[in-house]
Design a protein around this motif. Structure first.
Motif, PDB file in Angstrom:
ATOM      1  N   ASN A   1      12.138   6.836   3.578  1.00  0.00           N
ATOM      2  CA  ASN A   1      12.113   8.222   3.137  1.00  0.00           C
ATOM      3  C   ASN A   1      11.974   9.367   4.140  1.00  0.00           C
ATOM      4  N   THR A   2      11.433   9.253   5.169  1.00  0.00           N
ATOM      5  CA  THR A   2      11.141  10.302   6.117  1.00  0.00           C
ATOM      6  C   THR A   2      12.283   9.913   7.539  1.00  0.00           C
ATOM      7  N   LYS A   3      12.782   8.610   7.620  1.00  0.00           N
ATOM      8  CA  LYS A   3      13.876   8.329   8.685  1.00  0.00           C
ATOM      9  C   LYS A   3      12.990   8.380   9.927  1.00  0.00           C
ATOM     10  N   ILE A   4      11.731   7.778   9.829  1.00  0.00           N
ATOM     11  CA  ILE A   4      10.693   7.986  11.021  1.00  0.00           C
ATOM     12  C   ILE A   4      10.519   6.415  11.700  1.00  0.00           C
ATOM     13  N   VAL A   5      10.875   6.243  12.769  1.00  0.00           N
ATOM     14  CA  VAL A   5      10.487   4.704  13.212  1.00  0.00           C
ATOM     15  C   VAL A   5       9.243   4.456  13.186  1.00  0.00           C
ATOM     16  N   VAL A   6       8.898   3.192  12.694  1.00  0.00           N
ATOM     17  CA  VAL A   6       7.656   2.831  12.465  1.00  0.00           C
ATOM     18  C   VAL A   6       7.397   1.565  13.582  1.00  0.00           C
ATOM     19  N   ASP A   7       8.350   0.969  13.944  1.00  0.00           N
ATOM     20  CA  ASP A   7       8.445   0.027  15.046  1.00  0.00           C
ATOM     21  C   ASP A   7       9.714  -0.063  15.624  1.00  0.00           C
ATOM     22  N   GLY A   8       9.823   0.069  17.085  1.00  0.00           N
ATOM     23  CA  GLY A   8      10.996   0.040  17.545  1.00  0.00           C
ATOM     24  C   GLY A   8      11.512   1.383  18.562  1.00  0.00           C
TER      25      GLY A   8
ATOM     26  N   GLN B   1      10.065   1.296   2.763  1.00  0.00           N
ATOM     27  CA  GLN B   1       9.328   2.414   1.945  1.00  0.00           C
ATOM     28  C   GLN B   1       7.880   2.170   2.339  1.00  0.00           C
ATOM     29  N   PHE B   2       7.466   2.998   3.141  1.00  0.00           N
ATOM     30  CA  PHE B   2       5.873   2.898   3.539  1.00  0.00           C
ATOM     31  C   PHE B   2       4.911   3.901   2.804  1.00  0.00           C
ATOM     32  N   GLY B   3       5.606   4.887   2.128  1.00  0.00           N
ATOM     33  CA  GLY B   3       4.821   5.716   1.618  1.00  0.00           C
ATOM     34  C   GLY B   3       4.396   7.078   2.574  1.00  0.00           C
ATOM     35  N   GLN B   4       3.135   7.589   2.091  1.00  0.00           N
ATOM     36  CA  GLN B   4       2.875   8.733   2.645  1.00  0.00           C
ATOM     37  C   GLN B   4       2.390   8.646   4.257  1.00  0.00           C
ATOM     38  N   ASP B   5       1.600   7.577   4.298  1.00  0.00           N
ATOM     39  CA  ASP B   5       0.759   7.478   5.686  1.00  0.00           C
ATOM     40  C   ASP B   5       1.621   6.706   6.717  1.00  0.00           C
ATOM     41  N   VAL B   6       2.460   7.104   7.334  1.00  0.00           N
ATOM     42  CA  VAL B   6       3.396   6.702   8.166  1.00  0.00           C
ATOM     43  C   VAL B   6       2.825   6.263   9.569  1.00  0.00           C
ATOM     44  N   LEU B   7       2.104   7.137  10.124  1.00  0.00           N
ATOM     45  CA  LEU B   7       1.320   6.816  11.291  1.00  0.00           C
ATOM     46  C   LEU B   7       0.284   5.816  11.249  1.00  0.00           C
ATOM     47  N   ASN B   8      -0.458   5.496  10.259  1.00  0.00           N
ATOM     48  CA  ASN B   8      -1.386   4.462  10.028  1.00  0.00           C
ATOM     49  C   ASN B   8      -0.469   3.060  10.141  1.00  0.00           C
ATOM     50  N   ASN B   9       0.522   3.095   9.378  1.00  0.00           N
ATOM     51  CA  ASN B   9       1.311   1.982   9.296  1.00  0.00           C
ATOM     52  C   ASN B   9       1.944   1.656  10.709  1.00  0.00           C
ATOM     53  N   ILE B  10       2.323   2.544  11.382  1.00  0.00           N
ATOM     54  CA  ILE B  10       2.744   2.335  12.935  1.00  0.00           C
ATOM     55  C   ILE B  10       1.284   1.741  13.707  1.00  0.00           C
ATOM     56  N   ILE B  11       0.340   2.180  13.458  1.00  0.00           N
ATOM     57  CA  ILE B  11      -0.831   1.618  14.126  1.00  0.00           C
ATOM     58  C   ILE B  11      -1.119   0.315  13.626  1.00  0.00           C
ATOM     59  N   ARG B  12      -1.154  -0.027  12.404  1.00  0.00           N
ATOM     60  CA  ARG B  12      -1.284  -1.293  12.082  1.00  0.00           C
ATOM     61  C   ARG B  12      -0.122  -2.296  12.530  1.00  0.00           C
ATOM     62  N   MET B  13       0.818  -2.018  12.396  1.00  0.00           N
ATOM     63  CA  MET B  13       1.965  -2.796  12.922  1.00  0.00           C
ATOM     64  C   MET B  13       1.713  -3.380  14.372  1.00  0.00           C
TER      65      MET B  13
END
Length: 146
Positions: free
Chosen positions: A54-61, A89-101
């Protein structure tokens, strides 16, 4: 249920992928190492870059994406390799998903490589270890320093 889609993107298609403000800083020496590996054709061994659909933000990489962009923008070399991207699709909290990964990833240590050689009964294990150490200078310095 989480959905996932893989794509190979070229430079133009990857331009709309963004980094999240608040993610860790990009390590330039790591980007340089990745870019050198890409130039040798080792990008096929890289895992897909994970991007929030949705946001096109890198979560990992972010380091891998930066290395690709560095090579794509270098006018002195002809680098046209596509980048492997996984959209989720990660939903609203992309930063916390980055931290968890990033908390759940583990880099191989020297002992992991030694165990792998022992378990596979590889007679060339010393040669392979020396090759690994020469390719990964940071590890070689740690071994030398004790």
């Amino acid at each position: 249920m989480e959905t996932c889609r893989y794509f190979l993107l070229n430079k133009e298609e990857a331009e709309n992928i963004k980094f999240l403000n608040g993610n860790r800083n990009v390590n330039k020496s790591h980007v340089t190492k990745l870019a050198n590996d890409l130039k040798k054709g080792d990008g096929k061994y890289f895992p897909a870059i994970i991007v929030d659909e949705n946001t096109k933000i890198v979560v990992d990489g972010q380091h891998r994406l930066t290395a690709y962009r560095l090579l794509w923008d270098n006018k002195k070399i002809n680098f046209n390799e596509p980048i492997k991207v996984e959209f989720k699709q990660f939903g609203q909290d992309v930063l916390n998903n980055i931290i968890r990964m990033n908390q759940n990833q583990r880099t191989w240590k020297l002992q992991d490589f030694l165990d792998m050689q022992r378990k596979t009964d590889n007679t060339n294990s010393i040669v392979k270890l020396e090759e690994f150490c020469s390719k990964n200078r940071f590890l070689h310095r740690r071994i030398a320093s004790g």
